[in-house]
Scaffold this active site. Structure first.
Site, PDB file in Angstrom:
ATOM      1  N   VAL A  56       0.840  -1.193   0.000  1.00 36.50           N
ATOM      2  CA  VAL A  56       0.000   0.000   0.000  1.00 36.50           C
ATOM      3  C   VAL A  56       0.877   1.246   0.000  1.00 36.50           C
ATOM      4  CG1 VAL A  56      -0.249   0.128   2.535  1.00 36.50           C
ATOM      5  CG2 VAL A  56      -2.039   1.085   1.067  1.00 36.50           C
ATOM      6  N   CYS A  57       0.406   2.283  -0.682  1.00 39.47           N
ATOM      7  CA  CYS A  57       1.042   3.605  -0.657  1.00 39.47           C
ATOM      8  C   CYS A  57      -0.084   4.639  -0.636  1.00 39.47           C
ATOM      9  CB  CYS A  57       1.991   3.800  -1.841  1.00 39.47           C
ATOM     10  SG  CYS A  57       1.181   3.913  -3.442  1.00 39.47           S
ATOM     11  N   ARG A  58       0.185   5.851  -1.041  1.00 38.52           N
ATOM     12  CA  ARG A  58      -0.836   6.904  -1.008  1.00 38.52           C
ATOM     13  C   ARG A  58      -1.937   6.653  -2.030  1.00 38.52           C
ATOM     14  NH1 ARG A  58      -1.924  12.234  -3.113  1.00 38.52           N
ATOM     15  NH2 ARG A  58      -2.710  13.549  -1.428  1.00 38.52           N
ATOM     16  N   MET A  84      -3.956   4.488   0.193  1.00 37.79           N
ATOM     17  CA  MET A  84      -4.514   5.088   1.408  1.00 37.79           C
ATOM     18  C   MET A  84      -5.637   6.061   1.092  1.00 37.79           C
ATOM     19  SD  MET A  84      -3.126   3.662   3.998  1.00 37.79           S
ATOM     20  CE  MET A  84      -3.726   4.753   5.290  1.00 37.79           C
TER      21      MET A  84
END
Length: 105
Positions: A56-58, A84
């Site tokens: 997961v990242c932004r 996110m």
């Protein structure tokens, strides 16, 4: 993987947050392991090859690249679609490392 499925399966997978430290400190998913994208190749030993990995990242871009790299290394890896931002839009819980309400940075 869609964020609602990730939320349901979060206890059965290795969740790896590949964002930078300031992003992680602004808000992270409980139980996620923080391995910044640039450190993923040198920290592979921290991941269990027998367990699925979700990155997961932004927004899902960096984590998509990390998931692809992990698949090339033999891991069963998927990307958290929308990152996110999607997690927050779905109203799913995330906090700072101190337990305060998180924000997407």
């Amino acid at each position: 993987m869609q964020v609602d499925e990730l939320y349901r399966r979060r206890n059965d997978i290795q969740l790896v947050d590949v964002r930078e430290p300031e992003e992680w400190h602004a808000g992270r998913i409980e139980g996620a392991r923080h391995i910044p994208m640039a450190e993923v190749p040198s920290r592979l030993a921290e991941l269990d090859r027998t367990q699925p990995v979700v990155t997961v990242c932004r927004s899902g871009h960096r984590s998509g690249q990390a998931a692809e790299f992990l698949r090339q290394q033999g891991y069963a890896a998927e990307n958290a679609e929308g990152g996110m931002q999607a997690w927050q839009q779905a109203g799913l819980p995330f906090t700072t490392p101190e337990g305060k309400p998180g924000k997407v940075a």
